[in-house]
Design a protein around this motif. Sequence first.
Motif, mmCIF file in Angstrom:
data_model
loop_
_atom_site.group_PDB
_atom_site.id
_atom_site.type_symbol
_atom_site.label_atom_id
_atom_site.label_comp_id
_atom_site.label_asym_id
_atom_site.label_seq_id
_atom_site.Cartn_x
_atom_site.Cartn_y
_atom_site.Cartn_z
ATOM 1 N N PRO A 1 0.817 -1.228 0.000
ATOM 2 C CA PRO A 1 0.000 0.000 0.000
ATOM 3 C C PRO A 1 0.849 1.277 0.000
ATOM 4 C CG PRO A 1 -0.812 -1.533 1.650
ATOM 5 C CD PRO A 1 0.472 -2.097 1.125
ATOM 6 N N MET A 2 1.973 1.241 0.662
ATOM 7 C CA MET A 2 2.824 2.430 0.731
ATOM 8 C C MET A 2 3.488 2.714 -0.622
ATOM 9 S SD MET A 2 5.718 3.342 3.570
ATOM 10 C CE MET A 2 6.735 1.951 3.226
ATOM 11 N N LEU A 3 3.848 1.669 -1.350
ATOM 12 C CA LEU A 3 4.530 1.842 -2.628
ATOM 13 C C LEU A 3 3.597 1.871 -3.832
ATOM 14 C CD1 LEU A 3 7.567 -0.518 -1.974
ATOM 15 C CD2 LEU A 3 7.509 1.979 -1.859
ATOM 16 N N ALA A 4 2.302 1.666 -3.621
ATOM 17 C CA ALA A 4 1.346 1.617 -4.734
ATOM 18 C C ALA A 4 1.380 2.867 -5.604
ATOM 19 C CB ALA A 4 -0.060 1.361 -4.198
ATOM 20 N N PRO A 5 1.410 4.078 -5.057
ATOM 21 C CA PRO A 5 1.467 5.268 -5.942
ATOM 22 C C PRO A 5 2.728 5.299 -6.804
ATOM 23 C CG PRO A 5 0.849 5.902 -3.708
ATOM 24 C CD PRO A 5 1.251 4.466 -3.656
ATOM 25 N N LEU A 6 3.844 4.901 -6.239
ATOM 26 C CA LEU A 6 5.091 4.870 -6.994
ATOM 27 C C LEU A 6 5.006 3.833 -8.120
ATOM 28 C CD1 LEU A 6 8.010 5.848 -7.325
ATOM 29 C CD2 LEU A 6 8.679 4.073 -5.689
ATOM 30 N N LEU A 7 4.446 2.676 -7.821
ATOM 31 C CA LEU A 7 4.303 1.642 -8.850
ATOM 32 C C LEU A 7 3.369 2.084 -9.965
ATOM 33 C CD1 LEU A 7 4.132 -1.520 -6.544
ATOM 34 C CD2 LEU A 7 6.032 -0.790 -8.007
ATOM 35 N N ARG A 8 2.286 2.770 -9.620
ATOM 36 C CA ARG A 8 1.357 3.271 -10.649
ATOM 37 C C ARG A 8 2.060 4.273 -11.557
ATOM 38 N NH1 ARG A 8 -2.520 3.105 -6.510
ATOM 39 N NH2 ARG A 8 -2.194 5.306 -6.026
#
Length: 130
Positions: free
Chosen positions: A119-126
């Motif tokens: 959940p913490m890295l989801a924006p970066l992955l998107r």
Amino acid sequence: PAWLRRLCGQLLSERLMRPNGVQAVVRGIMEGTGAGGTGAEAAAVDWRKCDTVAKILASCPQQCLSLEDYYRLVCPQILDLLHIQDKLTARQFQRVATTTLLTMAKEHPQLAEKHLLQPMLAPLLRCSET
């Protein structure tokens, strides 16, 4: 006495698993930290309290049915500690959150990855996918 320790543990566990329970517990324990003593003494007390709170948060209570359930309920609240707006409390809350995250990642890496890191890295992955 053992009965009091059990009762306090049960009440703490129940509170942690409620909505905003993690923040309430952290506020309750950290309240007043940093006041009094020299700067170095206050900082040392602050770090010890943050570490203690992180250990409490990273430990699944006996009353919880499963470790998975505990992580599912508590981890989003731990991530919310990173977004506190008040600058005075934000530093302490961020210390607690990062220390808890590290402790959980060491003790239960798969659950920490699922409930904290993804959940913490989801924006970066998107952003990296586009």
